[in-house]
Design an enzyme around this catalytic site. Structure first.
Site, short mmCIF file in Angstrom:
data_model
loop_
_atom_site.label_atom_id
_atom_site.label_comp_id
_atom_site.label_asym_id
_atom_site.label_seq_id
_atom_site.Cartn_x
_atom_site.Cartn_y
_atom_site.Cartn_z
N CYS A 1 -0.47 4.12 2.13
CA CYS A 1 -0.27 3.97 3.57
C CYS A 1 1.20 4.23 3.95
O CYS A 1 1.48 4.88 4.95
CB CYS A 1 -0.63 2.57 4.04
SG CYS A 1 -2.10 1.87 3.29
N ASP A 2 2.12 3.68 3.17
CA ASP A 2 3.52 3.63 3.61
C ASP A 2 4.47 4.54 2.83
O ASP A 2 5.61 4.73 3.27
CB ASP A 2 4.02 2.18 3.52
CG ASP A 2 3.19 1.25 4.40
OD1 ASP A 2 2.74 1.71 5.46
OD2 ASP A 2 2.99 0.09 4.03
N CYS B 1 0.84 -1.21 0.00
CA CYS B 1 0.00 0.00 0.00
C CYS B 1 0.87 1.25 0.00
O CYS B 1 1.36 1.68 1.04
CB CYS B 1 -0.92 0.00 1.21
SG CYS B 1 -1.96 1.46 1.30
#
Ligand code: NAP
Length: 305
Positions: A136-137, A133
């Site tokens: 997200c990261d 992701c």
């Protein structure tokens, strides 16, 4: 135990659109979502091809808007995991962590999840440099080196996004041509931070407590090489989330739900919408269309039982 007209399983764009249509049609409807609304859409940084958002929208924002719109018409959402289903009873039942919910009809909209690479080091270093992701990261990789694995729309779209943070983005692809849409290909070839390692597969992910390097093998020459990197983002396809339904409805050989043109599954009163069903297009726009159609079909079914 309340019996509903309609149970919707899954809160991605297909489930949320179905929720909106059902609530607005004044059906008593419950949407069950395992984690957070938005599904895979919510892990996409920028969605540019969903009509009505001329500047694009983040996946999270679009999910929030879809949820708000459906809740405005009275959609109820429960966050819980479906442990088992029984579609053979007249009132079909879904078992959650805290008991059973029943409905006269159901829509499966459970979507898909990322496929793992299946190489040594992947599981061990997940969350320590291995990610699925970018939204997200990605921000953790400011001025760091990143490898993206895959050549489809997800891989290239997310590689472009990651190039905003990273010092370098290396795309490792098993062929010498990308599968991604032409517009994404053009952008990636023009991106100064991106480079491509063609005809190569990852054989292991290495590092002591965090990702440090990636071993790759050229599938044409057989030569192996090591790529030093701080992060690995894997985008090599998806798997349908249908394990819980496998004894209740017909699935194809890859696990996708088989539907007729009205999105009816092999179980009476059960419909499927979005990425989880057999079909060539896996798009937010098509998932939303499916959600609407599944409710129209479910309403027709409910009127006749
Ligand atoms: P995908 O289109 O199936 O692409 C998967 C990529 O991973 C392919 O390039 C494939 O290589 C490669 N691959 C598969 N297994 C591999 C393995 N074991 N090792 C190395 N590489 C492997 O999946 P996706 O990119 O996640 O997209 C899924 C669907 O969502 C598609 O229908 C896509 O169009 C859609 N989507 C659309 C958008 C958009 O419209 N903007 C954005 C994201 C996703 P090959 O090319 O050799 O098969």
């Amino acid at each position: 135990m309340t019996n509903h007209d309609l149970l919707i399983i899954g809160g991605g764009p297909a489930g949320l659109a179905a929720g909106l249509y059902a609530a607005r049609a004044r059906l008593s409807v419950l949407l069950i979502e395992k984690e957070m609304v938005g599904g895979q859409m919510a892990t996409t940084e920028l969605i540019e091809n969903y009509p009505g958002f001329s500047e694009g929208s983040s996946g999270v924002e679009l999910a929030e808007k879809m949820r708000e719109q459906a809740e405005r018409f009275g959609l109820r959402i429960e966050l819980d995991e479906v442990m088992s289903v029984d579609f053979t009873r007249p009132e079909m039942a879904v078992t959650l962590g805290d008991g059973e919910r029943t409905g006269r009809a159901a829509i499966i909209a459970t979507g898909r999840r990322p496929q793992l690479l299946g190489v040594p080091g992947e599981i061990e270093l997940r969350g320590r440099g291995v990610s699925y992701c970018a939204t997200c990261d990605g921000p953790f990789f400011r001025d760091k080196r990143i490898v993206v694995v895959g050549g489809g729309n997800s891989a290239i779209e997310e590689a472009l996004y990651l190039s905003r943070f990273a010092s370098e983005v290396v795309v490792v692809h098993r062929r010498d041509k990308l599968r991604a849409d032409r517009v994404l290909q053009e952008r990636s070839f023009n991106n100064k931070k991106m480079r491509f390692v063609w005809d190569s597969v990852v054989t292991s992910i290495e590092g002591d407590g965090k990702v440090e390097a990636l071993a790759v093998r050229n599938v044409k020459t057989g030569k192996t090489a090591s790529i030093a990197t701080d992060g690995v983002f894997v985008y090599v396809g998806n798997l349908p989330n249908t394990e819980v339904f496998k004894d209740e409805i017909e699935l194809d050989e890859r696990g996708y739900v088989i539907v007729d043109p009205e999105l009816a599954t092999s179980a009476r009163g059960v419909f499927a919408a979005g990425d989880v069903r057999v079909g060539p297009a896996k798009q937010v726009a098509t998932a939303v269309g499916d959600g609407a159609l599944a409710v129209i079909s479910a309403e027709r079914y409910l009127e006749n039982v």
